[in-house]
Scaffold this motif. Structure first.
Motif, PDB file in Angstrom:
ATOM      1  N   PRO A   1     -57.273 -25.417 -26.152  1.00  0.00           N
ATOM      2  CA  PRO A   1     -55.757 -25.343 -26.760  1.00  0.00           C
ATOM      3  C   PRO A   1     -54.800 -25.928 -25.873  1.00  0.00           C
ATOM      4  CG  PRO A   1     -56.569 -23.146 -26.486  1.00  0.00           C
ATOM      5  CD  PRO A   1     -57.595 -23.869 -26.071  1.00  0.00           C
ATOM      6  N   LEU A   2     -54.128 -27.070 -26.071  1.00  0.00           N
ATOM      7  CA  LEU A   2     -53.394 -27.532 -24.989  1.00  0.00           C
ATOM      8  C   LEU A   2     -51.935 -27.947 -25.465  1.00  0.00           C
ATOM      9  CD1 LEU A   2     -55.732 -30.178 -23.920  1.00  0.00           C
ATOM     10  CD2 LEU A   2     -55.195 -28.228 -22.629  1.00  0.00           C
TER      11      LEU A   2
ATOM     12  N   ILE B   1     -59.972 -26.946 -30.484  1.00  0.00           N
ATOM     13  CA  ILE B   1     -58.708 -25.877 -30.926  1.00  0.00           C
ATOM     14  C   ILE B   1     -57.590 -26.301 -30.472  1.00  0.00           C
ATOM     15  CG2 ILE B   1     -58.249 -23.434 -30.144  1.00  0.00           C
ATOM     16  CD1 ILE B   1     -61.117 -23.600 -28.956  1.00  0.00           C
ATOM     17  N   THR B   2     -56.615 -26.516 -31.580  1.00  0.00           N
ATOM     18  CA  THR B   2     -55.475 -27.030 -31.183  1.00  0.00           C
ATOM     19  C   THR B   2     -54.601 -26.425 -30.321  1.00  0.00           C
ATOM     20  OG1 THR B   2     -54.066 -25.525 -32.935  1.00  0.00           O
ATOM     21  CG2 THR B   2     -55.539 -27.661 -33.972  1.00  0.00           C
ATOM     22  N   GLU B   3     -53.497 -27.071 -30.122  1.00  0.00           N
ATOM     23  CA  GLU B   3     -52.338 -26.635 -29.357  1.00  0.00           C
ATOM     24  C   GLU B   3     -51.867 -25.259 -29.797  1.00  0.00           C
ATOM     25  OE1 GLU B   3     -50.820 -30.257 -30.766  1.00  0.00           O
ATOM     26  OE2 GLU B   3     -49.130 -29.615 -29.815  1.00  0.00           O
ATOM     27  N   ALA B   4     -51.272 -24.439 -29.097  1.00  0.00           N
ATOM     28  CA  ALA B   4     -50.964 -23.128 -29.496  1.00  0.00           C
ATOM     29  C   ALA B   4     -49.774 -23.730 -30.620  1.00  0.00           C
ATOM     30  CB  ALA B   4     -50.244 -22.227 -28.499  1.00  0.00           C
TER      31      ALA B   4
ATOM     32  N   TYR C   1     -60.269 -33.021 -21.089  1.00  0.00           N
ATOM     33  CA  TYR C   1     -59.720 -33.543 -22.468  1.00  0.00           C
ATOM     34  C   TYR C   1     -58.650 -34.440 -22.741  1.00  0.00           C
ATOM     35  CZ  TYR C   1     -63.618 -32.993 -26.074  1.00  0.00           C
ATOM     36  OH  TYR C   1     -64.637 -33.426 -26.774  1.00  0.00           O
ATOM     37  N   ILE C   2     -57.717 -34.255 -21.831  1.00  0.00           N
ATOM     38  CA  ILE C   2     -56.337 -34.621 -21.590  1.00  0.00           C
ATOM     39  C   ILE C   2     -57.056 -36.431 -21.386  1.00  0.00           C
ATOM     40  CG2 ILE C   2     -54.243 -35.361 -20.749  1.00  0.00           C
ATOM     41  CD1 ILE C   2     -53.973 -32.224 -20.669  1.00  0.00           C
ATOM     42  N   GLY C   3     -57.645 -36.363 -20.388  1.00  0.00           N
ATOM     43  CA  GLY C   3     -57.760 -37.937 -20.105  1.00  0.00           C
ATOM     44  C   GLY C   3     -59.031 -38.750 -20.772  1.00  0.00           C
TER      45      GLY C   3
ATOM     46  N   THR D   1     -47.006 -36.462 -17.609  1.00  0.00           N
ATOM     47  CA  THR D   1     -47.216 -36.698 -19.174  1.00  0.00           C
ATOM     48  C   THR D   1     -47.866 -35.661 -20.073  1.00  0.00           C
ATOM     49  OG1 THR D   1     -49.007 -38.251 -19.029  1.00  0.00           O
ATOM     50  CG2 THR D   1     -46.587 -39.321 -19.281  1.00  0.00           C
ATOM     51  N   PHE D   2     -47.939 -34.486 -19.234  1.00  0.00           N
ATOM     52  CA  PHE D   2     -48.735 -33.403 -19.940  1.00  0.00           C
ATOM     53  C   PHE D   2     -47.772 -32.972 -21.326  1.00  0.00           C
ATOM     54  CE2 PHE D   2     -51.904 -31.449 -16.688  1.00  0.00           C
ATOM     55  CZ  PHE D   2     -52.649 -32.653 -16.716  1.00  0.00           C
TER      56      PHE D   2
END
Ligand code: PHB
Length: 370
Positions: free
Chosen positions: A26-27, A57-60, A329-331, A352-353
């Motif tokens: 989750p991000l 798992i989605t972002e919070a 996973y961001i990149g 850019t997070f």
């Protein structure tokens, strides 16, 4: 040929069969559409790109206006938000992926400016966290507000917020949900004795401190079935100014009770940007893993600063069953494919997070298009 045979092997837990053990952590990316904190096409594209993960798992995601702690994070309590998430789950399912929503109530990690009618954020006890939150582009990061202690009569309403969040997640087509019990947010605030100084049946003993988290979990299980519910913990996490005097005991008991409920998985934040205590790290997480499994729970998902090589080794040693990757996973939208060829990996740009547009979000290339 890649040597990551364990990491790339299938795994079953609860009602879920995943194509690999490369989970997406989750991000928080703070890119919901405004006004209304609504997931939109940009978010659907981002998750679609990552659908080869064994489990996204989605972002919070805040389950209510009260549960919100940061500007631009998405919600799951309005019809518009549910429809927005439906577009996300459709996109992931079209690509053959699986996706759980992370159900979030921030508790004291909020600010009056983010609360309905400028209300005071709520917590187990009226103790302000030495922490910051992001209220708007103009204000940027600001200290969190001093919370008020929830009255015992309000706790069924908190359980209800999670239950409705789960119902809405089901309507939006999610394969399941993860309860956010980590990182110093509401359920973690109840669980740990540094933030919970209540003298009623929701404070004091470990059994009392995990009472609300377990009531929430049972309510969510009633909606989805235990085989589609996970729970995230951070037993040694210090992020958001939180601590516990005996993490092995506290989280061992919580893991046992979650295992008895037959949850699909327990997800542990083992490292998080230098904000996790190093002492006893292996011992405490072993207690959590074994307590959960011995009591009848599903799999253990480890998370935090692991390379694919570390992850492969930990799976082969039986120290984890799957690994949730965040920064990688961001990149790298096609992370399992890259692991299969031993990279190469794109670096993620920290600047850019949080917030902004497609830049640093949906523009990281998959290998084919490099
Ligand atoms: C954050 O927005 O910084 C954040 C949100 C949820 C977490 C951790 C960090 O669990």
């Amino acid at each position: 040929m890649s040597s990551h045979t364990n990491l790339l092997s299938t795994v079953s837990f609860g009602e879920i069969e995943s194509q690999n053990r490369v989970f997406m952590a989750p991000l928080t990316r703070s890119r919901s559409q405004q006004p209304g904190d609504v997931p939109w096409d940009l978010n659907a594209e981002y998750y679609r790109q990552r659908a080869s993960s064994g489990l996204i798992i989605t972002e919070a995601t805040q389950i209510s206006p009260q549960g919100k702690g940061y500007a631009f994070t998405p919600g799951i309590y309005t019809d518009e938000q549910i429809q927005g998430w439906k577009n996300v789950t459709d996109a992931v399912h079209e690509e053959g992926g699986k996706i759980f929503l992370q159900l979030w109530h921030v508790g004291r990690i909020s600010h009056t400016d983010l609360q309905p009618d400028g209300a005071t954020p709520v917590a187990p006890s009226a103790i302000r966290a030495e922490s910051q939150t992001y209220t708007s582009k103009e204000s940027g990061m600001v200290p969190v507000s001093e919370p008020r202690a929830l009255d015992a009569s309000e706790l069924p309403g908190i359980v209800e917020q999670f239950r409705v969040g789960a119902l809405n997640a089901k309507k939006a087509g999610f394969d399941g949900v993860e309860i956010h019990g980590a990182n110093g947010y509401l359920l973690d605030q109840f669980t740990r004795d540094g933030s919970n100084q209540r003298t009623d049946s929701y404070g004091g003993s470990v059994a009392n401190r995990i009472r609300l988290p377990l009531e929430v979990t049972r309510a969510v299980v009633e909606v989805f079935g235990a085989g589609r519910v996970g729970y995230r913990v951070s037993p040694l996490g210090l992020f958001n100014d939180i601590n516990d005097s005996n993490p092995a005991e506290t989280f061992g008991e919580l893991a046992t009770e979650l295992g008895k409920l037959k949850l699909a998985y327990i997800h542990a934040v083992e490292a998080f940007a230098g904000m996790v205590r190093d002492d006893e790290n292996e011992r405490v997480h072993t207690v959590v893993r074994e307590s959960f499994k011995n009591a009848g729970g599903g799999i253990y998902v480890g998370n935090g600063g692991l390379t694919p090589e570390d992850a492969e080794e930990r799976i082969s040693e039986g120290k984890t069953d799957a690994v949730a990757f965040g920064t990688l996973y961001i990149g790298n939208p096609d992370l399992p494919e890259r692991i299969a060829t031993d990279g190469p990996y794109n670096d993620a740009d920290q600047s850019t997070f949080y917030g902004g547009d497609a830049t640093g979000y949906t523009d990281y290339p998959a290998m084919e298009t490099v």
